[in-house]
Design a protein around this motif. Structure first.
Motif, PDB file in Angstrom:
ATOM      1  N   SER A 159     -45.752 -14.944  34.991  1.00  0.00           N
ATOM      2  CA  SER A 159     -47.027 -14.330  34.798  1.00  0.00           C
ATOM      3  C   SER A 159     -47.666 -14.619  36.045  1.00  0.00           C
ATOM      4  N   ARG A 160     -48.582 -13.592  36.601  1.00  0.00           N
ATOM      5  CA  ARG A 160     -49.145 -13.394  37.883  1.00  0.00           C
ATOM      6  C   ARG A 160     -50.671 -13.682  37.916  1.00  0.00           C
ATOM      7  N   ILE A 161     -51.290 -14.398  38.717  1.00  0.00           N
ATOM      8  CA  ILE A 161     -52.609 -14.646  38.861  1.00  0.00           C
ATOM      9  C   ILE A 161     -52.988 -13.770  40.057  1.00  0.00           C
ATOM     10  N   VAL A 162     -54.520 -13.208  39.734  1.00  0.00           N
ATOM     11  CA  VAL A 162     -54.983 -12.299  41.138  1.00  0.00           C
ATOM     12  C   VAL A 162     -56.340 -13.214  41.364  1.00  0.00           C
ATOM     13  N   VAL A 163     -56.179 -13.429  42.816  1.00  0.00           N
ATOM     14  CA  VAL A 163     -57.621 -13.945  43.311  1.00  0.00           C
ATOM     15  C   VAL A 163     -58.091 -13.234  44.478  1.00  0.00           C
ATOM     16  N   GLU A 164     -59.467 -13.518  44.279  1.00  0.00           N
ATOM     17  CA  GLU A 164     -60.207 -12.621  45.199  1.00  0.00           C
ATOM     18  C   GLU A 164     -60.904 -13.210  46.390  1.00  0.00           C
ATOM     19  N   LYS A 165     -61.425 -12.932  47.289  1.00  0.00           N
ATOM     20  CA  LYS A 165     -61.953 -13.223  48.524  1.00  0.00           C
ATOM     21  C   LYS A 165     -63.381 -13.842  48.153  1.00  0.00           C
ATOM     22  N   PRO A 166     -64.078 -14.799  48.534  1.00  0.00           N
ATOM     23  CA  PRO A 166     -63.522 -15.632  49.791  1.00  0.00           C
ATOM     24  C   PRO A 166     -62.539 -16.691  49.430  1.00  0.00           C
ATOM     25  N   PHE A 167     -61.341 -16.748  50.148  1.00  0.00           N
ATOM     26  CA  PHE A 167     -60.356 -17.798  49.843  1.00  0.00           C
ATOM     27  C   PHE A 167     -60.589 -18.898  50.902  1.00  0.00           C
ATOM     28  N   GLY A 168     -61.523 -19.671  50.449  1.00  0.00           N
ATOM     29  CA  GLY A 168     -61.978 -20.874  51.154  1.00  0.00           C
ATOM     30  C   GLY A 168     -63.196 -20.435  51.902  1.00  0.00           C
ATOM     31  N   HIS A 169     -63.529 -21.480  52.636  1.00  0.00           N
ATOM     32  CA  HIS A 169     -64.902 -21.324  53.604  1.00  0.00           C
ATOM     33  C   HIS A 169     -64.462 -21.758  55.049  1.00  0.00           C
ATOM     34  N   ASP A 170     -63.383 -22.392  54.989  1.00  0.00           N
ATOM     35  CA  ASP A 170     -62.573 -23.094  56.218  1.00  0.00           C
ATOM     36  C   ASP A 170     -61.253 -23.343  55.999  1.00  0.00           C
ATOM     37  N   LEU A 171     -60.559 -23.838  57.035  1.00  0.00           N
ATOM     38  CA  LEU A 171     -59.140 -24.159  56.511  1.00  0.00           C
ATOM     39  C   LEU A 171     -59.081 -25.349  55.643  1.00  0.00           C
ATOM     40  N   LYS A 172     -59.625 -26.111  55.870  1.00  0.00           N
ATOM     41  CA  LYS A 172     -59.718 -27.392  54.806  1.00  0.00           C
ATOM     42  C   LYS A 172     -59.838 -27.061  53.348  1.00  0.00           C
ATOM     43  N   SER A 173     -60.930 -25.947  53.228  1.00  0.00           N
ATOM     44  CA  SER A 173     -61.349 -25.629  51.739  1.00  0.00           C
ATOM     45  C   SER A 173     -60.082 -24.668  51.269  1.00  0.00           C
ATOM     46  N   ALA A 174     -59.411 -23.805  52.072  1.00  0.00           N
ATOM     47  CA  ALA A 174     -58.431 -22.838  51.907  1.00  0.00           C
ATOM     48  C   ALA A 174     -57.175 -23.778  51.320  1.00  0.00           C
ATOM     49  N   ARG A 175     -57.027 -24.649  52.245  1.00  0.00           N
ATOM     50  CA  ARG A 175     -55.768 -25.442  51.968  1.00  0.00           C
ATOM     51  C   ARG A 175     -55.690 -26.414  50.588  1.00  0.00           C
ATOM     52  N   SER A 176     -57.142 -26.824  50.136  1.00  0.00           N
ATOM     53  CA  SER A 176     -57.252 -27.387  49.196  1.00  0.00           C
ATOM     54  C   SER A 176     -57.146 -26.460  47.885  1.00  0.00           C
ATOM     55  N   LEU A 177     -57.774 -25.079  48.068  1.00  0.00           N
ATOM     56  CA  LEU A 177     -57.392 -24.173  47.135  1.00  0.00           C
ATOM     57  C   LEU A 177     -56.135 -23.724  47.010  1.00  0.00           C
ATOM     58  N   ASN A 178     -55.422 -23.665  47.871  1.00  0.00           N
ATOM     59  CA  ASN A 178     -53.870 -23.457  47.862  1.00  0.00           C
ATOM     60  C   ASN A 178     -53.272 -24.775  46.993  1.00  0.00           C
ATOM     61  N   ALA A 179     -53.639 -25.670  47.197  1.00  0.00           N
ATOM     62  CA  ALA A 179     -53.109 -27.019  46.700  1.00  0.00           C
ATOM     63  C   ALA A 179     -53.277 -26.905  45.207  1.00  0.00           C
ATOM     64  N   THR A 180     -54.662 -26.581  44.839  1.00  0.00           N
ATOM     65  CA  THR A 180     -54.979 -26.575  43.346  1.00  0.00           C
ATOM     66  C   THR A 180     -54.186 -25.670  42.644  1.00  0.00           C
ATOM     67  N   LEU A 181     -53.951 -24.226  43.316  1.00  0.00           N
ATOM     68  CA  LEU A 181     -53.340 -23.266  42.571  1.00  0.00           C
ATOM     69  C   LEU A 181     -51.763 -23.574  42.483  1.00  0.00           C
ATOM     70  N   ALA A 182     -51.148 -24.148  43.605  1.00  0.00           N
ATOM     71  CA  ALA A 182     -49.928 -24.598  43.390  1.00  0.00           C
ATOM     72  C   ALA A 182     -49.460 -25.723  42.567  1.00  0.00           C
ATOM     73  N   GLN A 183     -50.459 -26.396  42.044  1.00  0.00           N
ATOM     74  CA  GLN A 183     -50.119 -27.528  41.008  1.00  0.00           C
ATOM     75  C   GLN A 183     -49.726 -26.840  39.586  1.00  0.00           C
ATOM     76  N   HIS A 184     -50.098 -25.379  39.613  1.00  0.00           N
ATOM     77  CA  HIS A 184     -49.917 -24.479  38.383  1.00  0.00           C
ATOM     78  C   HIS A 184     -49.030 -23.414  38.400  1.00  0.00           C
ATOM     79  N   PHE A 185     -48.992 -22.579  39.819  1.00  0.00           N
ATOM     80  CA  PHE A 185     -48.517 -21.423  39.687  1.00  0.00           C
ATOM     81  C   PHE A 185     -47.665 -21.524  41.292  1.00  0.00           C
ATOM     82  N   SER A 186     -46.192 -20.842  41.221  1.00  0.00           N
ATOM     83  CA  SER A 186     -45.633 -20.787  42.318  1.00  0.00           C
ATOM     84  C   SER A 186     -46.232 -19.747  43.185  1.00  0.00           C
ATOM     85  N   GLU A 187     -45.855 -19.762  44.341  1.00  0.00           N
ATOM     86  CA  GLU A 187     -46.448 -18.794  45.563  1.00  0.00           C
ATOM     87  C   GLU A 187     -46.095 -17.345  45.131  1.00  0.00           C
ATOM     88  N   ASP A 188     -44.816 -17.124  44.500  1.00  0.00           N
ATOM     89  CA  ASP A 188     -44.375 -15.738  44.310  1.00  0.00           C
ATOM     90  C   ASP A 188     -45.290 -15.302  42.754  1.00  0.00           C
TER      91      ASP A 188
END
Ligand code: NAD
Length: 482
Positions: free
Chosen positions: A141-170
């Motif tokens: 399955s695929r998920i589509v996410v919109e901007k803003p992807f984070g507010h700074d590096l820290k929050s973008a990393r945290s958002l990536n980590a959250t999504l990565a708990q459930h979905f692979s990068e592809d």
């Protein structure tokens, strides 16, 4: 020439936030256009999922209104009704249990499953977690996410980590709708499909590159959000950076998602930090019919910028010595987005100093009037000696391609169809987004630390005077915003 529309596989597309502004203005009208073009399979299912308590019929009526407002005009009623009959709705709570079993029951076996997260990023983690706990998301399955992807590096990393708990990068499709524009893809075709440009595409022949994204609107209706963001986060970190990458990247070995994104990432990582002397921030003033920025966001002391201009360099063999100038702002003279690749002058003019100075420029125009032109220098026709003028050579070839080429899909339509096809080439990878924040964070932090106050600029103009000086100091000038 007839355009080819290849239907995609049967799919179930769930739009979380299906009653929101983005769904109403872009996502559903875009899907409607693809339906009219014949790209949607018969049994495609589109499910709106949001907080409002609609039943399926109520939702169809609600979306019908949006299609009238934002969709194509003069569509026969039976076509609109046929599209609407493929819509369904679930009232759902992203943070609770409401609606999830109903959604699970609607999913069909054998269909591609795509989930569009058209909601605030704070809900991404909740949605991802529930899609799994209710066995709705499958490994492909695929998920589509919109901007803003984070507010700074820290929050973008945290958002990536959250999504990565459930979905692979592809499985993750981070949308930047600029990448879905026809001309942006044409830029890649022009660069990598022709022998003509690539040998000249470097610091030896290119004097500079300027990228402009100008808007006439203010922060209308988005003041609360915008004042916590500003032009650097809202536009530069994503849209302008992506355009810069496509201009500056090395030719990827093939046109496949990771090959293209690897090259873009290398560009971002090679960007020099921006010196404060090469940075200009602005805030728009009032006009007869509009308040100034601070009144608009109802924050009389706001130091958020509605305009940024900057100069940067890319430290690699290809680009050492060629500056890249970026600018974007609101309440400017015209709505205009373009990239200008300005070539150097000839090393010697055989026509003497009176012929003036001339430079070729490749102009990639994203809006309005998408197209690519090349400014070439020719002799001014007629008697009177050898006078040189620059004329644009239209490289969009609309005439050569003929009217049958039809309407080109808008960015959202194309990107959503790419999600269904499973093609991530035009979507940002997690490491790209993080690298872009790593470059913008120090700039934004510098403004905060120095309590920098943006320069006022006239509404309806071309930005702060200092931005003009940024170019003048280098003996260059911005192209007119028109
Ligand atoms: P919106 O406020 O108009 O709509 C939000 C949607 O989320 C609504 O359908 C609402 O019902 C739903 N929602 C909110 N809380 C919920 C919950 N707990 N459970 C289930 N659904 C819930 O927002 P929008 O303008 O459509 O933007 C959606 C996302 O897209 C945001 O992240 C925004 O930043 C992004 N975005 C919007 C635009 C745009 O033009 N509107 C452009 C780029 C990015």
């Amino acid at each position: 020439m007839v355009s080819r529309v290849i239907p995609v596989e049967p799919f179930d597309l769930v739009i979380f936030g299906g009653t929101g502004d983005l769904a109403r203005r872009k996502i559903l009208p875009g899907l409607f256009r693809r339906f009219i073009a014949g790209q949607m399979p018969q049994d495609a299912q589109i499910i709106g999922a949001a907080r409002a308590e609609y039943d399926a019929d109520g939702y169809r009526q609600f979306i019908k209104q949006s299609l009238f407002e934002f969709g194509p005009k003069d569509v026969p009623n039976d076509v609109t009704e046929a599209f609407l009959s493929g819509l369904d709705y679930v009232a759902i709570d992203a943070k609770g249990t409401n609606g999830w079993p109903e959604l699970a029951a609607k999913m069909r076996d054998g269909h591609v499953r795509a989930f569009y997260f058209s909601v605030a990023p704070a809900l991404f983690g909740d949605l991802a977690e529930r899609l799994h706990s209710h066995d709705i998301a499958l490994p492909d399955s695929r998920i589509v996410v919109e901007k803003p992807f984070g507010h700074d590096l820290k929050s973008a990393r945290s958002l990536n980590a959250t999504l990565a708990q459930h979905f692979s990068e592809d499985q993750i499709y981070r949308i930047d709708h600029y990448l879905g524009k026809e001309t942006v893809q044409n830029l890649m075709a022009v660069r990598f499909g022709n022998m003509l440009f690539e040998p000249l595409w470097n610091a030896q022949y290119i004097d500079h590159v300027q990228i402009t994204v100008a808007e006439t609107v203010g922060v209308d209706g988005r003041g609360g959000y915008y004042d916590t963001s500003g032009a650097m986060r809202d536009m530069v970190q994503n849209h302008l950076m992506q355009l810069l990458c496509l201009i500056a990247m090395e030719p990827p070995a093939k046109f496949d998602p990771d090959a293209v994104r690897d090259e873009k990432l290398k560009v971002i990582r090679a960007l020099d930090p921006v010196s404060p002397h090469h940075l200009v921030r602005g805030q728009y003033g009032a006009s007869s019919d509009h308040p100034d920025y601070r009144a608009h966001v109802e924050n009389p002391r706001s130091r958020t910028e509605s305009y940024v201009a900057l100069k940067t360099h890319i430290s690699n063999w290809r680009w050492a010595g060629t500056p890249f100038y970026l600018r974007t702002g609101k309440r400017l003279r015209a709505r205009s987005s373009e990239i200008a690749v300005v070539f150097k002058e000839t090393p010697h003019s055989i026509f003497g100093p009176e012929a003036g100075s001339h430079r070729n420029a490749l102009i990639i125009r994203l809006q309005p009037d998408e197209g690519i032109t090349m400014d070439v220098t020719i002799k001014e026709p007629g008697p009177g000696g050898m006078r040189l003028i620059d004329v644009p050579l239209d490289m969009t070839f609309a005439e050569a391609l003929g009217p049958e080429v039809g309407e080109v899909p808008d960015a959202y339509e194309r990107l959503i169809m790419d999600v269904i096809r499973g093609n991530q080439t035009l979507f940002m990878r997690g490491d790209e987004v993080e690298a872009a924040w790593a470059w913008t964070d120090p700039i934004i932090n510098h403004w905060g630390e120095t309590k920098d106050v943006p320069k006022p600029y006239d509404a309806g103009g071309s930005g702060p005077e200092d931005a003009l000086m940024l170019m003048h100091r280098d003996d260059r000038k911005w192209r007119e915003i028109r």
